[in-house]
Enzyme design. Structure first.
Site, mmCIF file in Angstrom:
data_model
loop_
_atom_site.group_PDB
_atom_site.id
_atom_site.type_symbol
_atom_site.label_atom_id
_atom_site.label_comp_id
_atom_site.label_asym_id
_atom_site.label_seq_id
_atom_site.Cartn_x
_atom_site.Cartn_y
_atom_site.Cartn_z
ATOM 1 N N CYS A 153 1.040 29.613 -41.329
ATOM 2 C CA CYS A 153 2.006 28.692 -40.719
ATOM 3 C C CYS A 153 1.686 27.243 -41.088
ATOM 4 C CB CYS A 153 2.024 28.862 -39.206
ATOM 5 S SG CYS A 153 0.424 28.592 -38.408
ATOM 6 N N SER A 190 -8.405 22.252 -41.430
ATOM 7 C CA SER A 190 -7.439 22.904 -40.540
ATOM 8 C C SER A 190 -6.698 21.866 -39.708
ATOM 9 C CB SER A 190 -8.152 23.885 -39.605
ATOM 10 O OG SER A 190 -8.761 24.926 -40.341
ATOM 11 N N ASP A 199 -10.823 25.218 -36.676
ATOM 12 C CA ASP A 199 -10.080 26.470 -36.535
ATOM 13 C C ASP A 199 -10.485 27.393 -37.685
ATOM 14 O OD1 ASP A 199 -8.328 28.545 -36.337
ATOM 15 O OD2 ASP A 199 -6.506 27.350 -36.380
ATOM 16 N N PHE A 200 -11.131 28.522 -37.352
ATOM 17 C CA PHE A 200 -11.687 29.397 -38.385
ATOM 18 C C PHE A 200 -10.793 30.595 -38.701
ATOM 19 C CE2 PHE A 200 -15.402 26.945 -37.472
ATOM 20 C CZ PHE A 200 -16.131 26.969 -38.651
ATOM 21 N N GLY A 208 7.171 30.896 -16.655
ATOM 22 C CA GLY A 208 7.630 30.377 -17.947
ATOM 23 C C GLY A 208 6.991 31.148 -19.093
ATOM 24 N N LYS A 262 6.753 29.352 -25.763
ATOM 25 C CA LYS A 262 5.594 29.421 -26.661
ATOM 26 C C LYS A 262 4.291 29.162 -25.917
ATOM 27 C CE LYS A 262 3.662 27.578 -30.937
ATOM 28 N NZ LYS A 262 3.817 26.629 -32.072
ATOM 29 N N ILE A 263 4.247 28.084 -25.115
ATOM 30 C CA ILE A 263 3.013 27.774 -24.378
ATOM 31 C C ILE A 263 2.710 28.874 -23.372
ATOM 32 C CG2 ILE A 263 1.971 26.189 -22.717
ATOM 33 C CD1 ILE A 263 3.279 23.896 -24.160
ATOM 34 N N GLY A 264 3.747 29.366 -22.715
ATOM 35 C CA GLY A 264 3.558 30.442 -21.747
ATOM 36 C C GLY A 264 3.000 31.701 -22.393
#
Length: 415
Positions: free
Chosen positions: A58, A113, A118-119, A193, A196-198
């Site tokens: 992404c 990253s 972030d691995f 909710g 995406k965050i939820g």
């Protein structure tokens, strides 16, 4: 790379784009499906490219490999994605030889990253390497390079704190809960909710709290059911929000409502309640802080946790870079040995010829000639002489070109 005798295409490139220059929409057009990756690799092999691998996540799409010109790789990327060459030129990054090697080390160790440390990318690199290997596009150079990057990644992860702490709001919220709620696995957690965050928060809750009492509420129940199916949690109707809140020990609000949905009026202060508001704009009214047993934590507070974590991670960069430099030095030392690999190979072949000539001569001359002993003895001599010359070339890199010329002349090598 010509002097290293690795590929007929003498330049190693990394071409591609990432979050640094390309937004999500543009990155999406250049992303590659699994089948597109395979098609790209197959076409590269058909075009005579000897070593190549590709990653598409992404945050980045990149091709690493040897080519006569970077345009070879750019054309492959654009052909197998929905991006254009003109668009690529606006957001592209092109690295060459040592810069390309440096870049893949930074990518694989999380220094490049979007979230420092972030691995997840190292898993993508391993997968891409495996894919290329199956298609015979991962040979001596790339195989060695990727293994060194994996080693660097492991050491950076274990010897530094560059991946410690929470770096997303969803994870930061769960980390906050773990640090502030005792016996969290026995508490009732309500997540309001499922955007995406939820969804990310639900994922982190399931992974890190080991709680079997998680309930989801969403205005559109089908969306909540879809998320619940992935994580094996309970779903309640939006109409029952108030009664579900009364049961909860922890309430996480991650909705997109324009005005607060959770207010003082629908809360009970009969027991302690931790409320985390992850919504933008805020979806929990500030007046709930008037309730004695209610503790409200806003998104800004959790973002500060994230900011502090990133600050701590940034302080670890010099240590990580020291580890990377150490392993890169080992890789480049190995690379230097590739300069004289053809000479050593040719020398060994010439010594084998001399050995066979002498064995044939002695076989005719000696009546009870011991073929097995002669082979064993001469093989060891050939091996020792070859190793001696290899060590000489390795230890005298500054004069290796002269040494190679002399060895070639003395033994009349064809390399």
């Amino acid at each position: 790379m010509q002097r290293y005798n690795i590929s007929k295409h003498h330049t190693f490139y990394c071409i591609g784009l990432s979050y640094e220059k390309a937004n999500a929409e543009v990155r999406g057009r250049f992303s590659l499906t699994e089948s597109a990756k395979v098609d790209l690799l197959n076409e590269a092999a058909a075009d005579g490219i000897e070593e190549l691998m590709v990653i598409s996540t992404c945050n980045r799409t990149e091709i690493y490999g040897f080519a006569a010109h970077p345009f070879q790789l750019i054309k492959l990327l654009c052909k197998h994605s929905n991006g254009t060459i003109e668009e690529f030129e606006k957001v592209a990054s092109i690295y060459k030889n040592n810069d390309a090697i440096d870049h893949i080390f930074r990518v694989g160790t999380g220094l490049d990253s979007q979230i420092l440390g972030d691995f997840e990318i190292i898993g993508q690199l391993k997968k891409s390497a495996s894919q290329s290997k199956k298609l015979n596009l991962l040979k001596t150079f790339l195989d060695r390079l990727i293994n060194n990057v994996i080693t660097a990644s492991k050491r950076v992860k274990t010897e530094t704190e560059i991946c410690s702490g929470a770096t997303s709001v969803s994870f930061a919220s769960v980390q906050y809960i773990l640090n502030n709620v005792q016996q969290i696995s026995d508490k009732n957690i309500l997540l309001f909710g499922t955007g995406k965050i939820g969804r990310n928060t639900c994922d982190n809750l399931v992974k890190h709290t080991h709680n079997k009492h998680i309930t989801l509420v969403n205005r559109t129940k089908d969306k909540a059911l879809e998320v619940a199916g992935k994580f094996d949690v309970t779903v309640a109707d939006f109409t029952n929000l108030e009664s579900e809140i009364k049961k909860a020990d922890v309430l996480i609000v991650a909705t997109g409502a324009p005005i607060p949905t959770v207010t003082k009026a629908i809360l009970s202060n009969d027991k302690p309640l931790l409320v985390l508001d992850l919504s933008i704009p805020k979806n929990v009214s500030n007046d709930i802080e008037d309730l004695e047993n209610v503790n409200l934590v806003h998104l800004d507070d959790l973002s500060k946790i994230t900011d502090d974590t990133l600050k701590n991670r940034t302080a670890q960069i010099p240590l990580a870079e020291g580890i990377i430099d150490e392993i890169k030095k080992e890789f480049k030392a190995w690379l230097e040995t590739r300069k004289f690999a053809p000479t050593i190979k040719a020398l060994k072949l010439r010594l084998e010829e001399i050995k066979l000539e002498e064995i044939n001569f002695q076989r005719k001359k000696i009546t009870d000639f011991n073929e097995q002993q002669a082979q064993l003895l001469s093989d060891r001599i050939v091996q020792k002489i070859t190793k001696q010359f290899a060590n000489h070339l390795k230890d005298n890199d500054s004069n290796s070109d002269e040494s190679i010329a002399l060895i070639s002349k003395v033994f009349q090598l064809k390399n």
